[in-house]
Motif scaffolding. Structure first.
Motif, PDB file in Angstrom:
ATOM      1  N   GLU A 226      -3.871  -6.354  -9.730  1.00 37.65           N
ATOM      2  CA  GLU A 226      -4.632  -5.904 -10.898  1.00 37.65           C
ATOM      3  C   GLU A 226      -4.713  -4.377 -10.942  1.00 37.65           C
ATOM      4  O   GLU A 226      -4.581  -3.765 -12.016  1.00 37.65           O
ATOM      5  N   LEU A 227      -4.923  -3.768  -9.811  1.00 38.55           N
ATOM      6  CA  LEU A 227      -5.025  -2.315  -9.773  1.00 38.55           C
ATOM      7  C   LEU A 227      -3.681  -1.660 -10.090  1.00 38.55           C
ATOM      8  O   LEU A 227      -3.597  -0.711 -10.877  1.00 38.55           O
ATOM      9  N   LEU A 228      -2.618  -2.185  -9.503  1.00 35.83           N
ATOM     10  CA  LEU A 228      -1.300  -1.589  -9.714  1.00 35.83           C
ATOM     11  C   LEU A 228      -0.756  -1.847 -11.113  1.00 35.83           C
ATOM     12  O   LEU A 228       0.169  -1.164 -11.561  1.00 35.83           O
ATOM     13  N   ALA A 229      -1.332  -2.812 -11.818  1.00 37.99           N
ATOM     14  CA  ALA A 229      -0.877  -3.089 -13.179  1.00 37.99           C
ATOM     15  C   ALA A 229      -1.125  -1.903 -14.110  1.00 37.99           C
ATOM     16  O   ALA A 229      -0.529  -1.822 -15.180  1.00 37.99           O
ATOM     17  N   HIS A 230      -1.986  -0.978 -13.698  1.00 36.38           N
ATOM     18  CA  HIS A 230      -2.274   0.200 -14.519  1.00 36.38           C
ATOM     19  C   HIS A 230      -1.237   1.310 -14.300  1.00 36.38           C
ATOM     20  O   HIS A 230      -1.314   2.346 -14.971  1.00 36.38           O
ATOM     21  N   ALA A 231      -0.299   1.110 -13.390  1.00 33.46           N
ATOM     22  CA  ALA A 231       0.629   2.179 -13.042  1.00 33.46           C
ATOM     23  C   ALA A 231       1.653   2.427 -14.138  1.00 33.46           C
ATOM     24  O   ALA A 231       2.255   1.480 -14.648  1.00 33.46           O
ATOM     25  N   PRO A 232       1.896   3.684 -14.498  1.00 36.75           N
ATOM     26  CA  PRO A 232       3.056   3.986 -15.336  1.00 36.75           C
ATOM     27  C   PRO A 232       4.329   3.632 -14.571  1.00 36.75           C
ATOM     28  O   PRO A 232       4.325   3.542 -13.336  1.00 36.75           O
ATOM     29  N   ARG A 233       5.418   3.437 -15.292  1.00 36.97           N
ATOM     30  CA  ARG A 233       6.674   3.041 -14.636  1.00 36.97           C
ATOM     31  C   ARG A 233       7.093   4.101 -13.613  1.00 36.97           C
ATOM     32  O   ARG A 233       7.150   5.284 -13.908  1.00 36.97           O
ATOM     33  N   GLY A 234       7.392   3.610 -12.395  1.00 34.88           N
ATOM     34  CA  GLY A 234       7.848   4.497 -11.331  1.00 34.88           C
ATOM     35  C   GLY A 234       6.789   5.420 -10.772  1.00 34.88           C
ATOM     36  O   GLY A 234       7.115   6.433 -10.150  1.00 34.88           O
ATOM     37  N   ALA A 235       5.510   5.092 -10.958  1.00 33.08           N
ATOM     38  CA  ALA A 235       4.435   6.000 -10.551  1.00 33.08           C
ATOM     39  C   ALA A 235       4.271   6.061  -9.042  1.00 33.08           C
ATOM     40  O   ALA A 235       4.450   5.073  -8.332  1.00 33.08           O
ATOM     41  N   ALA A 236       3.916   7.239  -8.561  1.00 32.08           N
ATOM     42  CA  ALA A 236       3.422   7.395  -7.199  1.00 32.08           C
ATOM     43  C   ALA A 236       1.941   7.035  -7.200  1.00 32.08           C
ATOM     44  O   ALA A 236       1.210   7.399  -8.120  1.00 32.08           O
ATOM     45  N   VAL A 237       1.495   6.304  -6.182  1.00 27.68           N
ATOM     46  CA  VAL A 237       0.117   5.818  -6.127  1.00 27.68           C
ATOM     47  C   VAL A 237      -0.649   6.603  -5.078  1.00 27.68           C
ATOM     48  O   VAL A 237      -0.199   6.748  -3.941  1.00 27.68           O
ATOM     49  N   TYR A 238      -1.812   7.106  -5.469  1.00 30.32           N
ATOM     50  CA  TYR A 238      -2.735   7.770  -4.556  1.00 30.32           C
ATOM     51  C   TYR A 238      -3.998   6.920  -4.499  1.00 30.32           C
ATOM     52  O   TYR A 238      -4.632   6.669  -5.525  1.00 30.32           O
ATOM     53  N   CYS A 239      -4.350   6.470  -3.294  1.00 31.53           N
ATOM     54  CA  CYS A 239      -5.448   5.516  -3.143  1.00 31.53           C
ATOM     55  C   CYS A 239      -6.420   6.026  -2.095  1.00 31.53           C
ATOM     56  O   CYS A 239      -6.018   6.421  -0.995  1.00 31.53           O
ATOM     57  N   CYS A 240      -7.695   6.034  -2.442  1.00 28.95           N
ATOM     58  CA  CYS A 240      -8.733   6.430  -1.498  1.00 28.95           C
ATOM     59  C   CYS A 240      -9.907   5.481  -1.653  1.00 28.95           C
ATOM     60  O   CYS A 240     -10.503   5.380  -2.731  1.00 28.95           O
ATOM     61  N   GLY A 241     -10.232   4.752  -0.596  1.00 27.50           N
ATOM     62  CA  GLY A 241     -11.307   3.778  -0.678  1.00 27.50           C
ATOM     63  C   GLY A 241     -11.417   2.972   0.591  1.00 27.50           C
ATOM     64  O   GLY A 241     -10.840   3.321   1.626  1.00 27.50           O
ATOM     65  N   PRO A 242     -12.147   1.876   0.543  1.00 28.90           N
ATOM     66  CA  PRO A 242     -12.335   1.041   1.736  1.00 28.90           C
ATOM     67  C   PRO A 242     -11.029   0.412   2.197  1.00 28.90           C
ATOM     68  O   PRO A 242     -10.075   0.280   1.426  1.00 28.90           O
ATOM     69  N   ALA A 243     -11.014   0.017   3.472  1.00 28.72           N
ATOM     70  CA  ALA A 243      -9.799  -0.547   4.062  1.00 28.72           C
ATOM     71  C   ALA A 243      -9.334  -1.783   3.313  1.00 28.72           C
ATOM     72  O   ALA A 243      -8.128  -2.000   3.150  1.00 28.72           O
TER      73      ALA A 243
END
Length: 368
Positions: A226-243
């Motif tokens: 669900e979270l990654l569904a918001h990614a633009p095509r070919g996006a780099a993902v930066y994630c900061c949060g709980p394990a």
């Protein structure tokens, strides 16, 4: 004339072969470097001196969200502070002597002050409670200069995923992405609306690119897909949060294409806790060559055990940084389970006790 002897100059004086002389000098320096101090530094350069810590004063404090406060820190004389980039953090020395790391959440263009946000963690190591209870306008503290272990690479397409207080390093990244006209999206998740810091600032950046998602309004915690569904095509993902959030995102990313926007690519992250222990075996750690030996059960981390004996041991898992609990191994064979240390650092004895372990019955002697 001996063929190995250089011919004389125009005045009949013997001369040295400059090329061979230079080659010999280079060889001599190389040999010295292999066994001497030249391997560590250039002798023509002066020894570098460590930069002094920053002297800071709290100039403002405000409530951001439930159990979250924001502090603005400035030079007491009003001078400009050292520059920083999105993802950077400060290592604060609190009045008690505790050291804690906090992301800079302000604008790098603002050299007049640093901004941090701190969530109160009653069950933590005491640093956040001390900040909430004792740091008020006028309080002076020291800090190391900003460092960045979560650098923003400004790829053309970017997805920023924040869990709760994990928004602090990602907010400057969102500003940078907006400033450079990148194709970016940001998703901020939390238990409820009152737990999400900086919601107004995020909406002001671009309400069409920001999603604020709360568990109470959506029936629970989002999946990684669900979270990654918001990614633009070919996006780099930066994630900061709980394990748990990071694990869900990693698994979804490893599973291939997600959502209609196409697959995300690289994953950059800071976690709010050590990775869960899997296949753990009991081992022991000794505090120095002559110190006490502590047993580490199969279901606990060495960091947890070490902090019971040394409460002042630096760590920042709850603030989203990995690597601050690093210790040095004096003896023993560790089982490195981190993804942070380089082979050279491991060979030099570095160990991250939050995740790394040892074989059953092994004793690691640590320089702590």
């Amino acid at each position: 004339m001996d063929l190995l002897t250089p011919p004389p100059d125009l005045y009949g004086r013997p001369r040295a072969d400059r090329f061979l002389r230079g080659l010999t000098a280079l060889q001599d320096r190389y040999v010295q470097a292999l066994g001497g101090p030249l391997l560590r530094r250039n002798p023509r350069r002066p020894l570098s001196r460590p930069l002094p810590p920053l002297q800071l004063v709290v100039t403002a404090r405000r409530e951001l969200a439930a159990d979250v406060i924001e502090l603005r820190l400035a030079d007491p004389s009003g001078g400009p502070l050292p520059a920083w980039q999105p993802g950077a953090h400060l290592r604060l020395t609190l009045p008690s002597g505790r050291e804690r790391h906090y992301s800079l959440s302000g604008d790098p263009a603002d050299r007049a002050g640093y901004r941090i946000a701190v969530r109160r963690l009653p069950g933590g190591g005491g640093g956040s409670v001390e900040i909430h209870d004792t740091l008020h306008p006028g309080t002076r503290i020291t800090a190391r200069r900003p460092r960045n272990g979560f650098a923003f690479c400004a790829e053309p397409a970017v997805l920023l995923l924040a869990g709760g207080i994990g928004i602090t390093p990602l907010l400057p990244m969102a500003r940078e992405a907006q400033r450079h006209g990148l194709d970016w999206r940001l998703v901020h998740v939390g238990r409820s609306a009152d737990t999400l810091p900086y919601a107004d600032e995020l909406r002001a950046l671009d309400p069409h690119r920001v999603v604020l998602r709360t568990d109470d309004e959506h029936g629970g915690v989002p999946t990684g897909a669900e979270l990654l569904a918001h990614a633009p095509r070919g996006a780099a993902v930066y994630c900061c949060g709980p394990a748990s959030m990071l694990t869900a995102v990693q698994r979804a990313l490893d599973g291939g294409p997600v959502g209609s926007g196409g697959p995300a690519t690289a994953l950059h992250f800071e976690r709010f806790g050590a990775a869960p222990i899997t296949d753990g075996a009991p081992f022991a750690v000794r505090l120095g060559a002559d110190g006490p030996t502590l047993d580490v059960p199969a279901d606990r981390s060495a960091l947890d055990v070490l902090r019971e004996a040394r409460p002042d041991l630096p760590y920042s898992c709850h603030q989203g940084f990995c690597g601050t609990c690093e210790v040095r191994v004096l003896a023993g064979s560790p089982d490195h389970r981190d993804r942070r240390l380089t082979p050279e650092q491991r060979a030099d004895g570095a160990l991250l006790p939050c995740v790394s372990r040892a074989a059953e019955g092994e004793t690691l002697v640590l320089d702590v």
